[in-house]
Design a protein around this motif. Structure first.
Motif, mmCIF file in Angstrom:
data_model
loop_
_atom_site.group_PDB
_atom_site.id
_atom_site.type_symbol
_atom_site.label_atom_id
_atom_site.label_comp_id
_atom_site.label_asym_id
_atom_site.label_seq_id
_atom_site.Cartn_x
_atom_site.Cartn_y
_atom_site.Cartn_z
ATOM 1 N N GLY A 78 1.506 -2.669 4.311
ATOM 2 C CA GLY A 78 2.197 -1.794 3.365
ATOM 3 C C GLY A 78 2.458 -2.583 2.094
ATOM 4 N N GLY A 79 3.640 -3.228 2.038
ATOM 5 C CA GLY A 79 3.982 -4.049 0.876
ATOM 6 C C GLY A 79 3.525 -5.495 1.011
ATOM 7 N N GLY A 80 3.032 -5.896 2.177
ATOM 8 C CA GLY A 80 2.487 -7.244 2.363
ATOM 9 C C GLY A 80 3.532 -8.346 2.503
ATOM 10 N N HIS A 81 4.780 -8.010 2.801
ATOM 11 C CA HIS A 81 5.843 -9.026 2.854
ATOM 12 C C HIS A 81 6.095 -9.611 4.239
ATOM 13 N N SER A 82 5.265 -9.297 5.209
ATOM 14 C CA SER A 82 5.476 -9.843 6.559
ATOM 15 C C SER A 82 5.631 -11.365 6.504
ATOM 16 N N ILE A 83 6.715 -11.863 7.044
ATOM 17 C CA ILE A 83 6.948 -13.313 7.034
ATOM 18 C C ILE A 83 5.922 -14.037 7.910
ATOM 19 N N PRO A 84 5.628 -13.547 9.137
ATOM 20 C CA PRO A 84 4.607 -14.252 9.944
ATOM 21 C C PRO A 84 3.179 -13.904 9.547
ATOM 22 N N GLY A 85 2.990 -13.155 8.490
ATOM 23 C CA GLY A 85 1.631 -12.886 7.995
ATOM 24 C C GLY A 85 0.879 -11.850 8.796
ATOM 25 N N HIS A 86 1.596 -10.900 9.411
ATOM 26 C CA HIS A 86 0.925 -9.897 10.234
ATOM 27 C C HIS A 86 0.089 -8.914 9.417
ATOM 28 N N SER A 87 0.265 -8.911 8.120
ATOM 29 C CA SER A 87 -0.502 -7.945 7.319
ATOM 30 C C SER A 87 -1.859 -8.490 6.891
ATOM 31 N N SER A 88 -2.312 -9.568 7.510
ATOM 32 C CA SER A 88 -3.706 -9.991 7.361
ATOM 33 C C SER A 88 -4.174 -10.562 8.701
ATOM 34 N N THR A 142 9.281 -5.479 -1.918
ATOM 35 C CA THR A 142 9.068 -5.293 -0.469
ATOM 36 C C THR A 142 8.641 -3.843 -0.219
ATOM 37 N N GLY A 143 7.764 -3.653 0.774
ATOM 38 C CA GLY A 143 7.276 -2.314 1.092
ATOM 39 C C GLY A 143 8.324 -1.481 1.811
ATOM 40 N N ILE A 144 8.342 -0.173 1.507
ATOM 41 C CA ILE A 144 9.252 0.714 2.253
ATOM 42 C C ILE A 144 8.817 0.774 3.714
ATOM 43 N N ALA A 145 7.501 0.565 3.970
ATOM 44 C CA ALA A 145 6.937 0.803 5.306
ATOM 45 C C ALA A 145 7.444 -0.219 6.313
ATOM 46 N N GLY A 146 7.069 -1.482 6.123
ATOM 47 C CA GLY A 146 7.462 -2.505 7.100
ATOM 48 C C GLY A 146 8.970 -2.637 7.186
ATOM 49 N N LEU A 147 9.651 -2.593 6.037
ATOM 50 C CA LEU A 147 11.109 -2.777 6.041
ATOM 51 C C LEU A 147 11.792 -1.681 6.854
ATOM 52 N N THR A 148 11.381 -0.420 6.644
ATOM 53 C CA THR A 148 12.025 0.697 7.355
ATOM 54 C C THR A 148 11.687 0.670 8.838
ATOM 55 N N GLY A 151 13.833 -1.743 10.700
ATOM 56 C CA GLY A 151 15.292 -1.562 10.632
ATOM 57 C C GLY A 151 15.737 -1.307 9.210
ATOM 58 N N GLY A 152 15.705 -2.383 8.371
ATOM 59 C CA GLY A 152 15.976 -2.192 6.954
ATOM 60 C C GLY A 152 17.399 -2.472 6.530
ATOM 61 N N ILE A 153 17.635 -3.751 6.181
ATOM 62 C CA ILE A 153 18.938 -4.209 5.684
ATOM 63 C C ILE A 153 18.936 -4.135 4.156
ATOM 64 N N GLY A 154 19.999 -3.603 3.568
ATOM 65 C CA GLY A 154 20.055 -3.568 2.098
ATOM 66 C C GLY A 154 21.460 -3.317 1.595
ATOM 67 N N TYR A 327 9.313 -19.252 5.552
ATOM 68 C CA TYR A 327 9.570 -19.163 6.988
ATOM 69 C C TYR A 327 11.015 -18.742 7.153
ATOM 70 N N MET A 328 11.271 -17.872 8.143
ATOM 71 C CA MET A 328 12.664 -17.481 8.387
ATOM 72 C C MET A 328 13.058 -17.820 9.813
ATOM 73 N N LYS A 329 14.283 -18.280 9.976
ATOM 74 C CA LYS A 329 14.856 -18.462 11.314
ATOM 75 C C LYS A 329 16.218 -17.765 11.273
HETATM 76 C C1 LIG Z 1 10.883 -11.565 -0.283
HETATM 77 C C2 LIG Z 1 11.308 -10.799 0.933
HETATM 78 C C3 LIG Z 1 12.500 -10.101 0.904
HETATM 79 C C4 LIG Z 1 12.904 -9.380 2.020
HETATM 80 N N1 LIG Z 1 14.090 -8.710 1.962
HETATM 81 C C5 LIG Z 1 14.456 -7.943 3.002
HETATM 82 C C6 LIG Z 1 15.630 -7.154 2.939
HETATM 83 O O1 LIG Z 1 16.337 -7.139 1.952
HETATM 84 N N2 LIG Z 1 15.956 -6.405 4.018
HETATM 85 C C7 LIG Z 1 15.188 -6.376 5.137
HETATM 86 O O2 LIG Z 1 15.533 -5.658 6.059
HETATM 87 N N3 LIG Z 1 14.076 -7.114 5.220
HETATM 88 C C8 LIG Z 1 13.686 -7.883 4.180
HETATM 89 N N4 LIG Z 1 12.548 -8.631 4.270
HETATM 90 C C9 LIG Z 1 11.752 -8.576 5.494
HETATM 91 C C10 LIG Z 1 10.861 -7.355 5.419
HETATM 92 O O3 LIG Z 1 11.601 -6.200 5.795
HETATM 93 C C11 LIG Z 1 9.673 -7.460 6.362
HETATM 94 O O4 LIG Z 1 8.913 -8.564 5.996
HETATM 95 C C12 LIG Z 1 8.834 -6.194 6.322
HETATM 96 O O5 LIG Z 1 7.963 -6.199 7.411
HETATM 97 C C13 LIG Z 1 8.035 -6.079 5.054
HETATM 98 O O6 LIG Z 1 7.428 -4.830 4.940
HETATM 99 P P1 LIG Z 1 6.116 -4.682 4.040
HETATM 100 O O7 LIG Z 1 5.618 -3.297 4.150
HETATM 101 O O8 LIG Z 1 6.376 -5.226 2.674
HETATM 102 O O9 LIG Z 1 5.171 -5.724 4.735
HETATM 103 P P2 LIG Z 1 3.756 -5.696 5.442
HETATM 104 O O10 LIG Z 1 3.428 -7.120 5.613
HETATM 105 O O11 LIG Z 1 2.802 -4.863 4.699
HETATM 106 O O12 LIG Z 1 4.039 -5.025 6.810
HETATM 107 C C14 LIG Z 1 4.724 -5.716 7.822
HETATM 108 C C15 LIG Z 1 4.374 -5.098 9.145
HETATM 109 O O13 LIG Z 1 4.878 -3.771 9.187
HETATM 110 C C16 LIG Z 1 3.970 -2.929 9.859
HETATM 111 N N5 LIG Z 1 3.563 -1.879 8.929
HETATM 112 C C17 LIG Z 1 3.514 -1.923 7.592
HETATM 113 N N6 LIG Z 1 3.143 -0.724 7.116
HETATM 114 C C18 LIG Z 1 2.962 0.082 8.165
HETATM 115 C C19 LIG Z 1 2.611 1.442 8.325
HETATM 116 N N7 LIG Z 1 2.400 2.253 7.286
HETATM 117 N N8 LIG Z 1 2.501 1.959 9.566
HETATM 118 C C20 LIG Z 1 2.740 1.186 10.655
HETATM 119 N N9 LIG Z 1 3.082 -0.113 10.564
HETATM 120 C C21 LIG Z 1 3.203 -0.656 9.328
HETATM 121 C C22 LIG Z 1 2.826 -3.776 10.324
HETATM 122 O O14 LIG Z 1 3.059 -4.209 11.639
HETATM 123 C C23 LIG Z 1 2.889 -4.961 9.384
HETATM 124 O O15 LIG Z 1 2.386 -6.128 9.947
HETATM 125 C C24 LIG Z 1 12.108 -9.355 3.179
HETATM 126 C C25 LIG Z 1 10.908 -10.072 3.207
HETATM 127 C C26 LIG Z 1 10.518 -10.783 2.102
HETATM 128 C C27 LIG Z 1 9.256 -11.554 2.143
#
Ligand SMILES: Cc1cc2nc3c(=O)[nH]c(=O)nc-3n(C[C@H](O)[C@H](O)[C@H](O)COP(=O)(O)OP(=O)(O)OC[C@H]3O[C@@H](n4cnc5c(N)ncnc54)[C@H](O)[C@@H]3O)c2cc1C
Length: 468
Positions: A78-88, A142-148, A151-154, A327-329
């Protein structure tokens, strides 16, 4: 893996896939392959065989069909923000949803429908045009997809719950390529699982969110104190937090002063402690509620004040751009006792990278009032979540930063509940995923058995099907 190790696929079947798509297929030989395979976390340098830049559910169905027939691993982005790199994925297929940018707001019903390539920046832009918002991330890219889905903290969570609590419905392409709707009336168990269960059950192609009146002006910002006052700030926050109103969500941040114009130059590169937050009540209530946090010591800078909601949502974006190695712990804290505070302060004194931070995020409020079994979120009652964010500008010093983060986590072990937040997990193994989901885990396995019995969606914080 390098580009030379990518498995060779039959040209005929690749061309067939290419012709069947409305979006673009990116191959390793394309000039934009490197840009297309890059994700936010520079620590993960992966070489997918193919990247489908999907424009809709039809492309997702085609991509999944192809992956199944060629037996390729699938990464969903989605937004590509996966910390363990699951989006590639090395050698597999990436379904990149970033071209899917549609957002529709229904201001009367206070509902927004958004596609999975949307980031919080675009989402907030559209919803704030109507004075509406829902809980989103702290960084607007950050993508709405992975974050939501995780769980989604904000900043709105203590007032309006997690992002997942505001997810009303979703359209999902399953592993078999079927399109199903998840809502209170249709497949409610799937909706339950999407609210925190991550990408385990299919590819979400549309999200429907509940919106709330917010802003457009809020009272927000940060107050920075000298790092040697970190213990005082954490103790003061702890004592204040018990009576904090839902309108105010805050985070205590141990950091090294970034070279940002908002801080006096003398403090660039020096240890600081900040209280960052947003208040969505009246300006008078905000002034009153924030006061105790602004007078803990003599501030280095006090930036709290009225500002547009969208400005706060992107305030620290420049410090969290793509490419750094991160990396997050993390783990939920059952409280902030003096021993935990002393341990955090002592650890930060030996931090190895100026980009590494400790976040102590205040939870509670509306998050804690949702019934534990209403969503797949595994923990709601802890007052704080600790997130040790290890980060380096390049590969140099990264391993040391990771070791330091793990040591910091270990140093506060007695105060941790043992559970953690799925979206802050690195690659930490099955036991940690189980711990994150806690009582929801077995129900998630049953849902996985129903929607993805072959574990096609395994590149995530994986809940394997029972037959795996
Ligand atoms: C800079 C940064 C700031 C952050 N801040 C917050 C924060 O404020 N609050 C918080 O809760 N988290 C935060 N996070 C963690 C973030 O919520 C997760 O990394 C989340 O997975 C990112 O979503 P994404 O769509 O950007 O990432 P992606 O890497 O695109 O997706 C992550 C994973 O989500 C799944 N996914 C994505 N899109 C879909 C889809 N359409 N359908 C099914 N599965 C999908 C996949 O398993 C994918 O591997 C942050 C991370 C970073 C790097």
């Amino acid at each position: 893996m390098t580009i030379h190790d990518i498995p060779i696929l039959a040209e005929g079947s690749i061309s067939e896939l290419e012709q069947a798509l409305r979006g673009r297929l990116v191959r390793a030989t394309d000039p934009d392959y490197d840009a297309a395979r890059a994700i936010w976390n520079g620590a993960h340098d992966r070489y997918p065989a193919l990247i489908v830049r999907a424009t809709g559910a039809a492309d997702v169905i085609r991509a999944l069909e192809f992956a199944r027939s060629e037996e390729l691993s699938v990464a969903v982005r989605g937004g590509g923000h996966s910390i363990p790199g699951h989006s590639s994925v090395d050698g597999g297929l990436v379904i990149d949803l970033s071209p899917m940018q549609g957002i529709q707001v229904d201001p009367q019903r206070r509902i927004a429908r958004a596609q999975p390539g949307v980031t919080w920046s675009s989402f907030d832009h559209e919803t704030q045009a109507f004075g509406l918002a829902t809980t989103g991330g702290l960084i607007s890219s950050t993508g709405i997809a992975g974050l939501t889905l995780g769980g989604g903290i904000g900043w709105l969570m203590r007032k309006h719950g997690l992002a997942a609590d505001n997810l009303r419905a979703a359209d999902v392409v399953t592993a078999e390529g079927h399109v199903v709707r998840a809502s209170a009336g249709e497949n409610p168990e799937l909706l339950w699982g999407l609210r925190g269960g991550g990408g385990n059950f299919g590819v979400v192609t549309s999200f429907e969110f509940q919106l709330h009146p917010v802003g457009p002006m809020v009272t927000a910002g940060a107050v920075f104190y000298p790092g040697d006052r970190a213990g005082d700030v954490l103790r003061a926050h702890r004592d204040w937090a018990a009576t904090a109103p839902d309108e105010l969500t805050t985070l205590v941040n141990l950091l090294t002063g970034p070279p940002a114009p908002l801080l006096p130059e003398a403090w660039h590169g020096r240890p600081l402690v900040a209280v960052i937050g947003m208040h969505v009540g009246s300006p008078d209530a905000a002034e009153r509620d924030l006061q105790p946090l602004r007078e803990i010591a003599t501030p280095v800078a006090d930036l709290f004040g009225p500002m547009p909601y969208v400005a706060m949502q992107s305030l620290v974006d420049p410090l969290w751009g793509p490419g750094a190695h991160s990396y997050m712990k993390a783990g939920y804290l059952r409280g902030l006792d003096d021993q935990a505070i002393d341990a955090l302060v002592a650890q930060y004194a030996s931090v190895t990278s100026p980009k590494t931070e400790i976040h102590i995020q205040h939870m509670g409020g509306a998050v804690a009032r949702v019934a534990p079994d209403a969503t797949a979120v595994g923990e709601r009652s802890a007052p704080y979540i600790l997130n040790v964010v290890a980060s380096t500008f390049t590969r140099d010093g990264y391993d040391e930063a990771v070791d330091w983060a793990q040591a910091t986590h270990a140093a506060v072990a007695p105060a941790l509940t043992g559970s953690t937040y799925v979206n802050f997990l690195s690659s930490e193994g099955d036991e940690r995923v189980r711990a994150a989901y806690g009582p929801a885990y077995d129900r998630l396995v049953a849902l996985k058995d129903e929607y993805d019995p072959t574990n096609m969606f395994s590149l995530n914080q994986n809940v394997p099907p029972s037959g795996a």
